[in-house]
Design a protein around this motif. Structure first.
Motif, PDB file in Angstrom:
ATOM      1  N   LEU A 116     -23.762  74.203 -50.479  1.00  0.00           N
ATOM      2  CA  LEU A 116     -24.732  75.274 -50.235  1.00  0.00           C
ATOM      3  C   LEU A 116     -25.851  75.105 -51.258  1.00  0.00           C
ATOM      4  O   LEU A 116     -25.623  75.215 -52.462  1.00  0.00           O
ATOM      5  CB  LEU A 116     -24.076  76.643 -50.371  1.00  0.00           C
ATOM      6  N   ILE A 117     -27.039  74.801 -50.764  1.00  0.00           N
ATOM      7  CA  ILE A 117     -28.164  74.452 -51.629  1.00  0.00           C
ATOM      8  C   ILE A 117     -29.301  75.429 -51.386  1.00  0.00           C
ATOM      9  O   ILE A 117     -29.707  75.656 -50.241  1.00  0.00           O
ATOM     10  CB  ILE A 117     -28.615  73.003 -51.359  1.00  0.00           C
ATOM     11  N   GLN A 118     -29.816  75.991 -52.481  1.00  0.00           N
ATOM     12  CA  GLN A 118     -30.926  76.934 -52.382  1.00  0.00           C
ATOM     13  C   GLN A 118     -32.239  76.200 -52.620  1.00  0.00           C
ATOM     14  O   GLN A 118     -32.374  75.428 -53.560  1.00  0.00           O
ATOM     15  CB  GLN A 118     -30.778  78.053 -53.401  1.00  0.00           C
ATOM     16  N   ALA A 119     -33.205  76.476 -51.753  1.00  0.00           N
ATOM     17  CA  ALA A 119     -34.554  75.926 -51.884  1.00  0.00           C
ATOM     18  C   ALA A 119     -35.536  76.994 -51.424  1.00  0.00           C
ATOM     19  O   ALA A 119     -35.430  77.490 -50.296  1.00  0.00           O
ATOM     20  CB  ALA A 119     -34.703  74.661 -51.046  1.00  0.00           C
ATOM     21  N   ASP A 120     -36.454  77.354 -52.288  1.00  0.00           N
ATOM     22  CA  ASP A 120     -37.494  78.314 -51.931  1.00  0.00           C
ATOM     23  C   ASP A 120     -36.913  79.597 -51.338  1.00  0.00           C
ATOM     24  O   ASP A 120     -37.317  80.042 -50.263  1.00  0.00           O
ATOM     25  CB  ASP A 120     -38.483  77.664 -50.967  1.00  0.00           C
ATOM     26  N   ARG A 121     -35.914  80.166 -52.006  1.00  0.00           N
ATOM     27  CA  ARG A 121     -35.273  81.438 -51.634  1.00  0.00           C
ATOM     28  C   ARG A 121     -34.425  81.381 -50.368  1.00  0.00           C
ATOM     29  O   ARG A 121     -33.928  82.402 -49.908  1.00  0.00           O
ATOM     30  CB  ARG A 121     -36.289  82.557 -51.526  1.00  0.00           C
ATOM     31  N   LEU A 122     -34.298  80.219 -49.753  1.00  0.00           N
ATOM     32  CA  LEU A 122     -33.442  80.062 -48.584  1.00  0.00           C
ATOM     33  C   LEU A 122     -32.224  79.234 -48.966  1.00  0.00           C
ATOM     34  O   LEU A 122     -32.283  78.408 -49.863  1.00  0.00           O
ATOM     35  CB  LEU A 122     -34.203  79.380 -47.445  1.00  0.00           C
ATOM     36  N   ILE A 123     -31.115  79.441 -48.248  1.00  0.00           N
ATOM     37  CA  ILE A 123     -29.894  78.690 -48.505  1.00  0.00           C
ATOM     38  C   ILE A 123     -29.632  77.782 -47.319  1.00  0.00           C
ATOM     39  O   ILE A 123     -29.646  78.219 -46.166  1.00  0.00           O
ATOM     40  CB  ILE A 123     -28.704  79.642 -48.741  1.00  0.00           C
TER      41      ILE A 123
END
Length: 86
Positions: A29-36
């Motif tokens: 589970l990777i977060q990028a720019d407030r999205l997962i």
């Protein structure tokens, strides 16, 4: 191949926030720019042709291809590390 969503982000802007295991399948589970986003081994991420090679409980191993000072493509290994909440 079509461009995967995580391939649009610089690798240093990605954060490993957890993983899920279902049988033999492991998903990071990777977060990028407030999205997962969920990502499996073989998924592409980062802007340097990164590819996930392994997913562990606290790390995601990534191989990237970057141009060196002579313009040759070289493989660079890096990791995303789970950020423990304090």
């Amino acid at each position: 191949r079509s461009r995967e969503p995580l391939a649009s982000f610089p690798i240093d802007s990605l954060h490993l926030i957890g993983y899920l295991r279902r049988g033999n399948e492991v998903v990071a589970l990777i977060q990028a720019d407030r999205l997962i986003y969920s990502a499996r081994v073989g998924a592409h991420l980062g802007q340097d042709l990164g590819k996930i090679t392994a997913i562990g409980e606290k790390t995601v191993d990534i191989d990237e291809w970057v141009a060196d000072s002579t313009g040759r493509w070289v493989r660079r290994s890096t990791q995303l590390v789970l950020q423990e909440k304090k």
